[in-house]
Design an enzyme around this catalytic site. Sequence first.
Site, mmCIF file in Angstrom:
data_model
loop_
_atom_site.group_PDB
_atom_site.id
_atom_site.type_symbol
_atom_site.label_atom_id
_atom_site.label_comp_id
_atom_site.label_asym_id
_atom_site.label_seq_id
_atom_site.Cartn_x
_atom_site.Cartn_y
_atom_site.Cartn_z
ATOM 1 N N ASN A 1 -14.291 -15.696 0.354
ATOM 2 C CA ASN A 1 -12.973 -16.044 -0.202
ATOM 3 C C ASN A 1 -13.092 -17.000 -1.380
ATOM 4 O OD1 ASN A 1 -11.620 -14.412 1.566
ATOM 5 N ND2 ASN A 1 -10.953 -16.068 2.937
ATOM 6 N N TYR B 1 -1.567 -10.146 14.884
ATOM 7 C CA TYR B 1 -1.470 -8.992 13.968
ATOM 8 C C TYR B 1 -2.473 -7.912 14.339
ATOM 9 C CZ TYR B 1 -2.584 -6.153 9.862
ATOM 10 O OH TYR B 1 -2.876 -5.091 9.038
ATOM 11 N N ASN C 1 -7.084 -4.899 1.030
ATOM 12 C CA ASN C 1 -6.680 -4.295 -0.242
ATOM 13 C C ASN C 1 -6.234 -5.374 -1.222
ATOM 14 O OD1 ASN C 1 -5.264 -1.028 0.220
ATOM 15 N ND2 ASN C 1 -6.761 -1.997 1.515
ATOM 16 N N ILE D 1 0.836 -1.206 0.000
ATOM 17 C CA ILE D 1 0.000 0.000 0.000
ATOM 18 C C ILE D 1 0.873 1.259 0.000
ATOM 19 C CG2 ILE D 1 -1.817 1.270 1.223
ATOM 20 C CD1 ILE D 1 -2.691 -1.444 2.429
ATOM 21 N N LYS E 1 -1.993 -4.061 15.851
ATOM 22 C CA LYS E 1 -2.476 -2.845 15.173
ATOM 23 C C LYS E 1 -3.426 -2.082 16.095
ATOM 24 C CE LYS E 1 -1.816 -1.530 11.559
ATOM 25 N NZ LYS E 1 -0.766 -0.659 10.974
ATOM 26 N N THR F 1 12.137 -4.977 5.011
ATOM 27 C CA THR F 1 11.974 -6.374 5.421
ATOM 28 C C THR F 1 11.684 -7.176 4.148
ATOM 29 O OG1 THR F 1 9.572 -6.253 5.638
ATOM 30 C CG2 THR F 1 10.883 -5.606 7.576
ATOM 31 N N TYR G 1 -8.674 -21.653 2.755
ATOM 32 C CA TYR G 1 -8.813 -22.023 4.170
ATOM 33 C C TYR G 1 -10.228 -22.495 4.487
ATOM 34 C CZ TYR G 1 -4.384 -20.055 5.872
ATOM 35 O OH TYR G 1 -3.064 -19.803 6.135
ATOM 36 N N THR H 1 -6.171 -1.023 10.165
ATOM 37 C CA THR H 1 -6.955 -2.051 9.496
ATOM 38 C C THR H 1 -8.324 -2.217 10.149
ATOM 39 O OG1 THR H 1 -7.059 -4.456 9.220
ATOM 40 C CG2 THR H 1 -5.657 -3.680 10.960
ATOM 41 N N ASP H 2 -9.282 -2.758 9.397
ATOM 42 C CA ASP H 2 -10.588 -3.076 10.002
ATOM 43 C C ASP H 2 -10.498 -4.322 10.888
ATOM 44 O OD1 ASP H 2 -10.312 -5.027 8.033
ATOM 45 O OD2 ASP H 2 -12.285 -4.721 7.147
ATOM 46 N N GLU H 3 -9.350 -5.031 10.828
ATOM 47 C CA GLU H 3 -9.226 -6.252 11.642
ATOM 48 C C GLU H 3 -9.188 -5.940 13.135
ATOM 49 O OE1 GLU H 3 -6.650 -9.331 10.193
ATOM 50 O OE2 GLU H 3 -6.698 -8.542 8.160
ATOM 51 N N GLY I 1 -8.390 -19.201 14.879
ATOM 52 C CA GLY I 1 -8.985 -17.894 15.198
ATOM 53 C C GLY I 1 -9.461 -17.125 13.988
ATOM 54 N N HIS I 2 -9.692 -17.812 12.875
ATOM 55 C CA HIS I 2 -10.001 -17.134 11.611
ATOM 56 C C HIS I 2 -11.284 -16.296 11.719
ATOM 57 C CE1 HIS I 2 -9.388 -17.734 7.006
ATOM 58 N NE2 HIS I 2 -9.327 -16.480 7.374
ATOM 59 N N ASP J 1 14.866 1.680 10.259
ATOM 60 C CA ASP J 1 13.920 0.930 11.094
ATOM 61 C C ASP J 1 13.158 1.944 11.951
ATOM 62 O OD1 ASP J 1 12.696 -0.645 13.062
ATOM 63 O OD2 ASP J 1 14.388 -2.061 13.133
HETATM 64 N N1 LIG Z 1 -2.886 -5.043 3.047
HETATM 65 C C1 LIG Z 1 -4.108 -4.759 3.499
HETATM 66 O O1 LIG Z 1 -5.079 -5.308 2.999
HETATM 67 C C2 LIG Z 1 -4.286 -3.728 4.588
HETATM 68 C C3 LIG Z 1 -5.570 -3.320 4.911
HETATM 69 C C4 LIG Z 1 -5.747 -2.333 5.876
HETATM 70 C C5 LIG Z 1 -4.650 -1.777 6.500
HETATM 71 N N2 LIG Z 1 -3.399 -2.197 6.197
HETATM 72 C C6 LIG Z 1 -2.260 -1.540 6.880
HETATM 73 O O2 LIG Z 1 -1.591 -0.774 5.893
HETATM 74 C C7 LIG Z 1 -0.190 -0.754 6.164
HETATM 75 C C8 LIG Z 1 0.576 -1.236 4.941
HETATM 76 O O3 LIG Z 1 0.143 -2.557 4.614
HETATM 77 P P1 LIG Z 1 0.817 -3.345 3.400
HETATM 78 O O4 LIG Z 1 -0.138 -4.390 2.991
HETATM 79 O O5 LIG Z 1 1.341 -2.381 2.407
HETATM 80 O O6 LIG Z 1 2.038 -4.026 4.157
HETATM 81 P P2 LIG Z 1 3.386 -4.633 3.555
HETATM 82 O O7 LIG Z 1 3.729 -5.776 4.446
HETATM 83 O O8 LIG Z 1 3.249 -4.879 2.090
HETATM 84 O O9 LIG Z 1 4.460 -3.456 3.727
HETATM 85 C C9 LIG Z 1 4.972 -3.083 4.976
HETATM 86 C C10 LIG Z 1 6.215 -2.227 4.737
HETATM 87 O O10 LIG Z 1 6.728 -1.822 6.034
HETATM 88 C C11 LIG Z 1 8.119 -2.033 6.040
HETATM 89 N N3 LIG Z 1 8.534 -2.274 7.437
HETATM 90 C C12 LIG Z 1 8.244 -3.364 8.201
HETATM 91 N N4 LIG Z 1 8.816 -3.236 9.413
HETATM 92 C C13 LIG Z 1 9.456 -2.040 9.427
HETATM 93 C C14 LIG Z 1 10.216 -1.325 10.402
HETATM 94 N N5 LIG Z 1 10.456 -1.840 11.608
HETATM 95 N N6 LIG Z 1 10.716 -0.106 10.079
HETATM 96 C C15 LIG Z 1 10.490 0.427 8.846
HETATM 97 N N7 LIG Z 1 9.807 -0.210 7.870
HETATM 98 C C16 LIG Z 1 9.282 -1.418 8.163
HETATM 99 C C17 LIG Z 1 8.364 -3.228 5.142
HETATM 100 O O11 LIG Z 1 9.703 -3.281 4.675
HETATM 101 C C18 LIG Z 1 7.346 -2.987 4.033
HETATM 102 O O12 LIG Z 1 7.904 -2.162 3.016
HETATM 103 C C19 LIG Z 1 0.024 -1.637 7.384
HETATM 104 O O13 LIG Z 1 0.123 -0.789 8.512
HETATM 105 C C20 LIG Z 1 -1.228 -2.494 7.454
HETATM 106 O O14 LIG Z 1 -1.536 -2.824 8.785
HETATM 107 C C21 LIG Z 1 -3.202 -3.163 5.244
#
Ligand SMILES: NC(=O)c1ccc[n+]([C@@H]2O[C@H](COP(=O)([O-])OP(=O)(O)OC[C@H]3O[C@@H](n4cnc5c(N)ncnc54)[C@H](O)[C@@H]3O)[C@@H](O)[C@H]2O)c1
Length: 354
Positions: free
Chosen positions: A258, A159, A189, A12, A163, A35, A216, A133-135, A295-296, A58
């Site tokens: 799903n 997770y 997303n 995202i 959050k 990461t 699942y 997240t909505d989770e 826990g799904h 970091d």
């Molecule tokens: N993917 C979804 O469907 C979704 C939905 C709602 C909210 N979110 C939230 O949106 C955000 C982004 O989600 P995503 O799917 O892009 O995640 P992702 O796992 O694709 O990306 C996470 C990014 O954070 C970086 N990262 C991880 N630990 C780090 C640290 N300690 N310091 C600096 N960078 C670090 C990683 O290198 C990676 O680039 C998250 O906070 C997630 O909780 C995601």
Amino acid sequence: MKIIVTGGAGFIGSAVVRHIIEATHDEVLVIDKLTYAGNLESLASVSSNERYSFRQIDICAPTALATVFQDFQPDAVMHLAAESHVDRSIVGPAAFIETNIVGTYVLLEATRDYWSQLTSSAKESFRFHHISTDEVFGDLHGTESLFTETTPYAPSSPYSASKASSDHLVRAWMRTFGLPTIVTNCSNNYGPYHFPEKLIPLVILNALEGKPLPVYGNGCQIRDWLYVEDHARALYTVVTEGEPGETYNIGGHNERKNIDVVKTICRLLDEIISDKPMQIDRFEELITYVTDRPGHDLRYAIDASKIERELGWTPAETFESGIRKTVEWYLANESWWQRVKDGSYSRERLGLNS
Ligand SMILES: NC(=O)c1ccc[n+]([C@@H]2O[C@H](COP(=O)([O-])OP(=O)(O)OC[C@H]3O[C@@H](n4cnc5c(N)ncnc54)[C@H](O)[C@@H]3O)[C@@H](O)[C@H]2O)c1
């Protein structure tokens, strides 16, 4: 504006950065630890733009953060850096506690330290936007109710619990210290540059290789899907026009089981691909039911009426248009996902950094 985007090399975050560079005149500094989920190749289309820069940091490292804040002098922080995969949080929760909770705390303190030195008008216009997240709301039973901004928190997985903790920290930093924060909670997303451990890219890529498509349990879990570029637009709208102290739910009005998502992808691939990878007539034959995740959560569904009413954002994609774009993107961008699958996107980076 000058915006720090944490986690900007993720799924995202990279969509947010591409949106800001391509559709606005703002300047972006990505800070990302890189990461396994961070991939600078997702930012290739904007990396030579003079309004884009990157620092490998970091968010748990206070000194490095302080330097970045002093050098860049941001007007806003969009905080997306996180460990984000539920299955990984079940196998190893420690990284989720460290990055999602401790990291958010360290980032909030670095931001507060910088923010407290700003002039009063700059202090007022500054934004710390936490992307969640909505989770955090747990799951819904039945088919009618929706998550609103006032739904009580009831996270189910390590997770979502991590959050939820970070959301509480962010709100407390506004209430206690006055830091102008905004929280958004978004549904699932999907779209381009999605790491292939998540359901939709996993199904597309396994199907292309003729591998089983794992589902699942009975596959009846319901998720509310949002195309990632719609989310990126929503996030930019919130950071520029949202009210400090407010929470906005973001969703696409696209509830799907799903199993129906998997079957939709199979039908699209049947339509687009004439050469099937093995002895199958239809991709659906590859569907394989596997033991359910502990826990799904059963159902997530977002009421996004507040952001639509107050900030005028609406999703541009339906699930049908978005999933077609996504499948077509994976078919056209094999070099991106092959380098993720064979690990070369991170091996070369490690070589460069050593
Ligand atoms: N993917 C979804 O469907 C979704 C939905 C709602 C909210 N979110 C939230 O949106 C955000 C982004 O989600 P995503 O799917 O892009 O995640 P992702 O796992 O694709 O990306 C996470 C990014 O954070 C970086 N990262 C991880 N630990 C780090 C640290 N300690 N310091 C600096 N960078 C670090 C990683 O290198 C990676 O680039 C998250 O906070 C997630 O909780 C995601």
